[in-house]
Write an enzyme that holds these catalytic residues in place. Structure first.
Site, PDB file in Angstrom:
ATOM      1  N   SER A   1     -23.936 -28.590 -95.715  1.00 30.74           N
ATOM      2  CA  SER A   1     -22.927 -29.515 -96.250  1.00 30.74           C
ATOM      3  C   SER A   1     -23.067 -30.908 -95.666  1.00 30.74           C
ATOM      4  O   SER A   1     -23.008 -31.912 -96.386  1.00 30.74           O
ATOM      5  CB  SER A   1     -21.523 -28.973 -95.973  1.00 30.74           C
ATOM      6  OG  SER A   1     -21.380 -27.658 -96.463  1.00 30.74           O
TER       7      SER A   1
ATOM      8  N   LYS B   1     -16.377 -28.527 -79.657  1.00 32.18           N
ATOM      9  CA  LYS B   1     -16.459 -27.293 -78.863  1.00 32.18           C
ATOM     10  C   LYS B   1     -17.420 -27.424 -77.690  1.00 32.18           C
ATOM     11  O   LYS B   1     -17.491 -26.539 -76.833  1.00 32.18           O
ATOM     12  CB  LYS B   1     -16.826 -26.127 -79.771  1.00 32.18           C
ATOM     13  CG  LYS B   1     -15.708 -25.802 -80.763  1.00 32.18           C
ATOM     14  CD  LYS B   1     -16.108 -24.757 -81.784  1.00 32.18           C
ATOM     15  CE  LYS B   1     -14.945 -24.480 -82.740  1.00 32.18           C
ATOM     16  NZ  LYS B   1     -14.487 -25.674 -83.486  1.00 32.18           N
TER      17      LYS B   1
ATOM     18  N   VAL C   1     -12.311 -24.033 -92.965  1.00 32.53           N
ATOM     19  CA  VAL C   1     -11.082 -23.254 -93.036  1.00 32.53           C
ATOM     20  C   VAL C   1     -10.354 -23.474 -94.363  1.00 32.53           C
ATOM     21  O   VAL C   1      -9.651 -22.578 -94.861  1.00 32.53           O
ATOM     22  CB  VAL C   1     -10.171 -23.605 -91.830  1.00 32.53           C
ATOM     23  CG1 VAL C   1      -9.626 -25.024 -91.944  1.00 32.53           C
ATOM     24  CG2 VAL C   1      -9.023 -22.615 -91.698  1.00 32.53           C
TER      25      VAL C   1
END
Length: 328
Positions: free
Chosen positions: A15, A126, A172
């Site tokens: 993406s 992260k 999500v």
């Protein structure tokens, strides 16, 4: 900078890679080489974009010789390829290590050998105080990229750290919409959870800007809005037109944080505010060109950059989703 340049994008059929390619093409590069493992994705991307500057190469960043061959004659590398799903990396840590760490070192060595001008490494929130194996591998990748600037070479190495990007594979938003359609329910891991979000179009725009403005040795941190995952779920449920959508708390996954951070308390000692779009984490080792480049930028006063600071309201979340094309 981009006009007339030869550009290699690792993981280019993902993406991020596809949106990056769409935004680079109008800047008239000489060529964009899409380097990835998936043949069918390359064929689909080629048919979708149909541009003479696009070239496709099957290969894996784990294969040093393949990366070296693909990098010949290249001016800039956008290193996007990674194993990125937290549960996958927890379940198969060695595979994550080979792709995210060994693969990154292969890109570094290939770039130096081929005298690439600049490598831009896409990282993640992260990687700041990592709590899962994915974050650890990306944190190591950042260190490898930054310390590559110490090696005598013609290549500058830069990191860009981003939060969650709406619209990418595994997003999500896609997951919640699928759950609404198929189950009439949304499973969220914890009702307190917050995350950084940006549309893929805006994130890629900042990625290109980082390539143009960087000198090598710094970490560009995207300034991103934050939202509560519960608010995101409620907005998508309301927009679905269904009145029976249930939101269920399913518990945190291994290694998952309640709140993410884009830079840690330790890193905040070395962070400058570059502009409204970026913070810059300066290297802790001596790299005069970086110190000189950002000498006039004010240092930050906050101890950390956490997703629980000033999250968007539901109406603002709705506008963000609409901007990304996820709501009418």
């Amino acid at each position: 900078m981009i006009k007339g340049a030869s550009i290699l994008i690792t993981g280019g059929t993902g993406s991020w890679g596809q949106e990056l390619t769409r935004q680079l093409l109008p800047l008239k590069p000489k060529e964009i080489i899409i380097f990835s493992r998936n043949e069918s994705n390359q064929v689909a991307m080629s048919r979708s974009l149909r541009h003479p500057a696009l070239k496709f190469r099957i290969g894996d960043i784990r294969d040093r010789s393949a990366v070296t061959d693909a990098s010949k004659g290249v001016d800039f590398i956008f290193h996007l390829a990674a194993l990125k799903h937290v549960p996958v990396c927890e379940d198969q840590p060695y595979e994550a290590l080979k792709t995210n760490v060994v693969g990154t070192q292969n890109v570094i060595e290939a770039a130096i050998e081929n005298r690439v001008k600049k490598v831009l490494y896409l990282s993640t929130d992260k990687a700041a105080n990592p709590s899962n194996f994915y974050g650890m591998t990306k944190a190591i990748g950042e260190k490898l990229i930054l310390y590559a600037n110490i090696i005598p070479s013609e290549t500058a190495f830069v990191c860009v750290r981003s939060g969650n990007v709406l619209g990418t594979s595994g997003s999500v938003v896609h997951l919640f919409n699928k759950q609404i359609r198929e189950e009439g329910r949304i499973g969220i891991t914890d009702r307190r959870m917050t995350r950084f979000f940006l549309t893929v179009h805006d994130a890629v725009r900042l990625l290109i800007k980082a390539l143009e403005d960087s000198v090598g040795g710094e970490i560009f941190v995207m300034a991103m809005p934050t939202c509560r995952i519960l608010d995101l779920a409620e907005v998508l449920a309301e927009a679905s037109g269904r009145s029976d959508v249930e939101i269920v708390e399913i518990g945190k996954r291994p290694g998952e944080k309640i709140h993410e951070i884009l830079f840690s308390e330790y890193e905040s000692q070395h962070v400058a505010k570059y502009n409204d779009d970026y913070f810059v984490i300066l290297p802790t080792f001596d790299l005069p060109r970086v110190q000189k480049r950002y000498a006039s930028c004010p240092r930050v006063t906050m101890n950390t950059y956490s997703s629980d600071l000033s999250p968007l309201g539901k109406e603002e979340v709705r506008r963000l989703l609409a901007k990304g094309g996820f709501l009418p």
